[in-house]
Design a protein around this motif. Structure first.
Motif, PDB file in Angstrom:
ATOM      1  N   ASP A  82       0.832  -1.212   0.000  1.00  0.00           N
ATOM      2  CA  ASP A  82       0.000   0.000   0.000  1.00  0.00           C
ATOM      3  C   ASP A  82       0.861   1.256   0.000  1.00  0.00           C
ATOM      4  N   ALA A  83       2.012   1.152   0.650  1.00  0.00           N
ATOM      5  CA  ALA A  83       2.894   2.318   0.719  1.00  0.00           C
ATOM      6  C   ALA A  83       4.324   1.867   0.937  1.00  0.00           C
ATOM      7  N   GLY A  84       5.246   2.567   0.317  1.00  0.00           N
ATOM      8  CA  GLY A  84       6.660   2.371   0.607  1.00  0.00           C
ATOM      9  C   GLY A  84       7.262   1.095   0.049  1.00  0.00           C
ATOM     10  N   THR A  85       8.192   0.552   0.813  1.00  0.00           N
ATOM     11  CA  THR A  85       8.969  -0.598   0.357  1.00  0.00           C
ATOM     12  C   THR A  85       8.302  -1.896   0.792  1.00  0.00           C
ATOM     13  N   PRO A  86       7.900  -2.747  -0.158  1.00  0.00           N
ATOM     14  CA  PRO A  86       7.262  -4.005   0.211  1.00  0.00           C
ATOM     15  C   PRO A  86       8.188  -4.837   1.096  1.00  0.00           C
ATOM     16  N   ILE A  88       8.695  -4.331   4.287  1.00  0.00           N
ATOM     17  CA  ILE A  88       9.053  -3.610   5.509  1.00  0.00           C
ATOM     18  C   ILE A  88       7.755  -3.369   6.302  1.00  0.00           C
ATOM     19  N   SER A  89       7.549  -4.211   7.322  1.00  0.00           N
ATOM     20  CA  SER A  89       6.328  -4.159   8.148  1.00  0.00           C
ATOM     21  C   SER A  89       5.050  -4.263   7.315  1.00  0.00           C
ATOM     22  N   ASP A  90       5.071  -5.092   6.284  1.00  0.00           N
ATOM     23  CA  ASP A  90       3.850  -5.389   5.539  1.00  0.00           C
ATOM     24  C   ASP A  90       3.961  -6.810   4.987  1.00  0.00           C
ATOM     25  N   ALA A 114      10.557   4.763  -1.745  1.00  0.00           N
ATOM     26  CA  ALA A 114      10.322   5.377  -0.443  1.00  0.00           C
ATOM     27  C   ALA A 114      10.153   4.324   0.646  1.00  0.00           C
ATOM     28  N   CYS A 115      10.534   4.713   1.862  1.00  0.00           N
ATOM     29  CA  CYS A 115      10.285   3.897   3.061  1.00  0.00           C
ATOM     30  C   CYS A 115      10.070   4.887   4.204  1.00  0.00           C
ATOM     31  N   ALA A 116       8.944   4.746   4.904  1.00  0.00           N
ATOM     32  CA  ALA A 116       8.581   5.733   5.934  1.00  0.00           C
ATOM     33  C   ALA A 116       9.664   5.840   7.024  1.00  0.00           C
ATOM     34  N   GLY A 135       9.623  -1.722  13.704  1.00  0.00           N
ATOM     35  CA  GLY A 135       8.361  -1.925  12.985  1.00  0.00           C
ATOM     36  C   GLY A 135       7.196  -1.454  13.832  1.00  0.00           C
ATOM     37  N   PHE A 136       6.080  -2.209  13.826  1.00  0.00           N
ATOM     38  CA  PHE A 136       4.966  -1.909  14.732  1.00  0.00           C
ATOM     39  C   PHE A 136       5.251  -2.552  16.083  1.00  0.00           C
ATOM     40  N   LEU A 137       5.003  -1.837  17.165  1.00  0.00           N
ATOM     41  CA  LEU A 137       5.210  -2.416  18.492  1.00  0.00           C
ATOM     42  C   LEU A 137       4.045  -3.363  18.775  1.00  0.00           C
ATOM     43  N   TYR A 160       6.921   2.299  13.957  1.00  0.00           N
ATOM     44  CA  TYR A 160       5.676   2.757  13.340  1.00  0.00           C
ATOM     45  C   TYR A 160       4.561   2.766  14.384  1.00  0.00           C
ATOM     46  N   GLU A 161       3.667   3.754  14.291  1.00  0.00           N
ATOM     47  CA  GLU A 161       2.540   3.779  15.225  1.00  0.00           C
ATOM     48  C   GLU A 161       1.287   4.296  14.532  1.00  0.00           C
ATOM     49  N   SER A 162       0.140   3.822  15.023  1.00  0.00           N
ATOM     50  CA  SER A 162      -1.137   4.198  14.395  1.00  0.00           C
ATOM     51  C   SER A 162      -1.743   5.418  15.095  1.00  0.00           C
ATOM     52  N   ARG A 187       4.531  12.893  11.322  1.00  0.00           N
ATOM     53  CA  ARG A 187       3.135  12.584  10.970  1.00  0.00           C
ATOM     54  C   ARG A 187       2.901  12.878   9.492  1.00  0.00           C
ATOM     55  N   GLU A 188       2.275  11.943   8.782  1.00  0.00           N
ATOM     56  CA  GLU A 188       1.849  12.153   7.389  1.00  0.00           C
ATOM     57  C   GLU A 188       2.988  12.624   6.465  1.00  0.00           C
ATOM     58  N   LEU A 189       4.117  11.945   6.543  1.00  0.00           N
ATOM     59  CA  LEU A 189       5.269  12.322   5.719  1.00  0.00           C
ATOM     60  C   LEU A 189       4.908  12.379   4.240  1.00  0.00           C
ATOM     61  N   GLU A 216      -0.792   8.905   9.816  1.00  0.00           N
ATOM     62  CA  GLU A 216       0.186   7.829  10.017  1.00  0.00           C
ATOM     63  C   GLU A 216       1.436   8.417  10.670  1.00  0.00           C
ATOM     64  N   PHE A 217       2.059   7.625  11.537  1.00  0.00           N
ATOM     65  CA  PHE A 217       3.177   8.139  12.327  1.00  0.00           C
ATOM     66  C   PHE A 217       4.417   7.256  12.274  1.00  0.00           C
ATOM     67  N   VAL A 218       5.562   7.923  12.288  1.00  0.00           N
ATOM     68  CA  VAL A 218       6.829   7.238  12.558  1.00  0.00           C
ATOM     69  C   VAL A 218       7.438   7.968  13.747  1.00  0.00           C
ATOM     70  N   VAL A 219       7.920   7.196  14.730  1.00  0.00           N
ATOM     71  CA  VAL A 219       8.552   7.805  15.900  1.00  0.00           C
ATOM     72  C   VAL A 219      10.035   7.451  15.900  1.00  0.00           C
TER      73      VAL A 219
HETATM   74  N1  SAM Z   1       6.259  -0.727   3.823  1.00  0.00           N
HETATM   75  C1  SAM Z   1       6.051   0.590   4.397  1.00  0.00           C
HETATM   76  C2  SAM Z   1       7.344   1.391   4.355  1.00  0.00           C
HETATM   77  O1  SAM Z   1       8.217   1.083   3.569  1.00  0.00           O
HETATM   78  O2  SAM Z   1       7.454   2.371   5.085  1.00  0.00           O
HETATM   79  C3  SAM Z   1       5.433   0.520   5.771  1.00  0.00           C
HETATM   80  C4  SAM Z   1       4.132  -0.208   5.811  1.00  0.00           C
HETATM   81  S1  SAM Z   1       3.356  -0.254   7.363  1.00  0.00           S
HETATM   82  C5  SAM Z   1       2.027  -1.370   6.987  1.00  0.00           C
HETATM   83  C6  SAM Z   1       2.493   1.276   7.462  1.00  0.00           C
HETATM   84  C7  SAM Z   1       3.013   2.179   8.569  1.00  0.00           C
HETATM   85  O3  SAM Z   1       4.124   2.923   8.088  1.00  0.00           O
HETATM   86  C8  SAM Z   1       1.999   3.225   9.012  1.00  0.00           C
HETATM   87  O4  SAM Z   1       1.121   2.721  10.011  1.00  0.00           O
HETATM   88  C9  SAM Z   1       2.885   4.320   9.567  1.00  0.00           C
HETATM   89  O5  SAM Z   1       3.320   4.015  10.870  1.00  0.00           O
HETATM   90  C10 SAM Z   1       4.072   4.226   8.601  1.00  0.00           C
HETATM   91  N2  SAM Z   1       3.856   5.151   7.475  1.00  0.00           N
HETATM   92  C11 SAM Z   1       3.556   4.835   6.196  1.00  0.00           C
HETATM   93  N3  SAM Z   1       3.438   5.957   5.457  1.00  0.00           N
HETATM   94  C12 SAM Z   1       3.663   7.010   6.286  1.00  0.00           C
HETATM   95  C13 SAM Z   1       3.679   8.418   6.127  1.00  0.00           C
HETATM   96  N4  SAM Z   1       3.415   8.981   4.957  1.00  0.00           N
HETATM   97  N5  SAM Z   1       3.957   9.193   7.206  1.00  0.00           N
HETATM   98  C14 SAM Z   1       4.225   8.633   8.408  1.00  0.00           C
HETATM   99  N6  SAM Z   1       4.222   7.304   8.611  1.00  0.00           N
HETATM  100  C15 SAM Z   1       3.945   6.494   7.576  1.00  0.00           C
END
Ligand code: SAM
Length: 222
Positions: A82-86, A88-90, A114-116, A135-137, A160-162, A187-189, A216-219
């Motif tokens: 759905d987002a980023g690098t397959p 990595i936490s998916d 991209a990778c969050a 990853g996700f805690l 990663y956090e929701s 938040r929302e990068l 969506e959050f990264v800490v």
């Molecule tokens: N494979 C993805 C990657 O390469 O980053 C991560 C997938 S993981 C299922 C999704 C989580 O990544 C979200 O819950 C959030 O914590 C983080 N994330 C993804 N997109 C983000 C964004 N635009 N801004 C902040 N965090 C993001």
């Protein structure tokens, strides 16, 4: 011989995909998507007409076999999440593991994107020569142990956090004694409401508690 391409896609901003990524998505026989509706937004934007197949965390055994059969027949596939690098936490890495089990000499090629976690680290200003990615805690069991590990970590931590848990997790870090360590909450990068909160945990929480915590959050913890 067929190839399985692991294609990095945007984490928000649809411009964040490489030229090679777009070419591969156009050229393969099928695109394996975590959610076909989500990927369709990207494909429509770049007028890519390649057929899609869904693959997600709880895909059935027969779905995985269908994918493996396509590869055995010599088809080229691209995996996107759905987002980023397959992977990595998916669900991506589960599929790669199963493909390698069935076809050990399968050619699997990364198409980086991209990778969050990496995007967050890149703007954190915290040491990135050594970091630990969590990853996700875990939601309940084991969470406190991991949070204590993060507090005592001598390297930078990233997780990663929701939306639902961000404040609770940060409050817990404060309660467990994070003290004056630097925290960067992203938040929302790359999206319209991108916001970066920096400071010690008390400072970050005092702002974040008054702000919207949707998204969506990264800490990153120093
Ligand atoms: N494979 C993805 C990657 O390469 O980053 C991560 C997938 S993981 C299922 C999704 C989580 O990544 C979200 O819950 C959030 O914590 C983080 N994330 C993804 N997109 C983000 C964004 N635009 N801004 C902040 N965090 C993001």
């Amino acid at each position: 011989m067929s190839k399985l391409y692991i294609v990095g896609t945007p984490i928000g901003n649809l411009e964040d995909i490489t030229l090679r990524g777009l070419r591969i998505l156009k050229e393969v026989d099928f695109i394996l998507c975590e959610d076909t509706r989500q990927t369709k937004i990207l494909l429509d934007r770049y007028e890519i007409k390649t057929p899609t197949l869904s693959y997600f965390q709880h895909s059935s055994f027969s779905k995985v076999n269908q994918i493996i059969d396509l590869l055995k027949q010599g088809r080229n596939l691209a995996l996107v999440s759905d987002a980023g690098t397959p992977g990595i936490s998916d669900p991506g890495n589960k599929l790669i593991k199963m493909v390698l089990k069935e076809i050990p000499d399968m050619k699997i090629e990364p198409i980086p994107g991209a990778c969050a976690a990496i995007a967050a680290l890149s703007i954190s200003g915290l040491p990135t020569d050594k970091f630990v990615f969590y990853g996700f805690l875990p939601h309940k069991k084991g969470k406190e142990t991991i949070l204590k590990e993060i507090i005592n970590n001598k390297f930078t931590s990233v997780f990663y956090e929701s939306t639902h848990r961000i404040l609770k997790t940060l409050n817990k870090l404060e309660d467990l004694g994070l003290g004056d360590k630097q925290v960067v909450v992203c938040r929302e990068l790359t999206k319209k409401f991108e916001t970066i909160y920096r400071g010690n945990i008390e400072q970050v929480l005092s702002v974040l508690e008054k702000d919207v915590t949707k998204g969506e959050f990264v800490v990153v913890v120093g």
